[in-house]
Design an enzyme around this catalytic site. Sequence first.
Site, short mmCIF file in Angstrom:
data_model
loop_
_atom_site.label_atom_id
_atom_site.label_comp_id
_atom_site.label_asym_id
_atom_site.label_seq_id
_atom_site.Cartn_x
_atom_site.Cartn_y
_atom_site.Cartn_z
N HIS A 68 10.75 19.18 35.75
CA HIS A 68 11.44 19.95 36.78
C HIS A 68 11.08 21.42 36.64
O HIS A 68 10.67 21.89 35.56
CB HIS A 68 12.94 19.75 36.64
CG HIS A 68 13.38 18.37 37.00
ND1 HIS A 68 14.69 18.00 37.04
CD2 HIS A 68 12.68 17.27 37.35
CE1 HIS A 68 14.79 16.73 37.40
NE2 HIS A 68 13.57 16.26 37.59
N GLU A 70 12.97 24.03 36.49
CA GLU A 70 13.78 24.70 35.49
C GLU A 70 13.26 24.41 34.08
O GLU A 70 13.20 25.30 33.24
CB GLU A 70 15.25 24.24 35.58
CG GLU A 70 15.88 24.49 36.94
CD GLU A 70 15.76 23.30 37.90
OE1 GLU A 70 16.60 23.18 38.79
OE2 GLU A 70 14.80 22.50 37.75
N CYS A 99 18.60 19.37 33.59
CA CYS A 99 18.26 20.80 33.58
C CYS A 99 19.48 21.65 33.29
O CYS A 99 19.38 22.66 32.59
CB CYS A 99 17.62 21.20 34.91
SG CYS A 99 15.98 20.49 35.14
#
Length: 136
Positions: A68, A70, A99
Amino acid sequence: MAITRTVAERSTCLRRCVGAVVVLDKRILTTGYNGAPTGLGHCLDIGCLREQQNVPSGERHELCRGLHAEQNAIIQAALSGVSIKGGTLYTTHFPCVLCAKMLINAGIKRIVFSDGYPDLLSRELLTEAGLMVEKI
């Protein structure tokens, strides 16, 4: 957020283009976008396992080749030896629970996002941890 949307354009995910930017004291510390780990084939090139298996959004994160946005922002900070403690995460989409837990432990204090994401547990954990969360 304009920079965050520009970062998202680098995404190699077929389902959702996400960008993340960590800022502290009005300085960009790190950026990230969603895509496969360095040196591995991207979903744009080899297809999406989650699509092939009809996995709904917000479920079975482990069935994805990609990281992801993040996560990539946190990893880039670590690789560069940059602390993001006390920073603000700007992201195109609300963080998932995986996350959220990483952002809490990385010391992020504020999250600013533009698009939603269906993850109630993420919201609960961020609230419990005392992070400021803003939708713009």
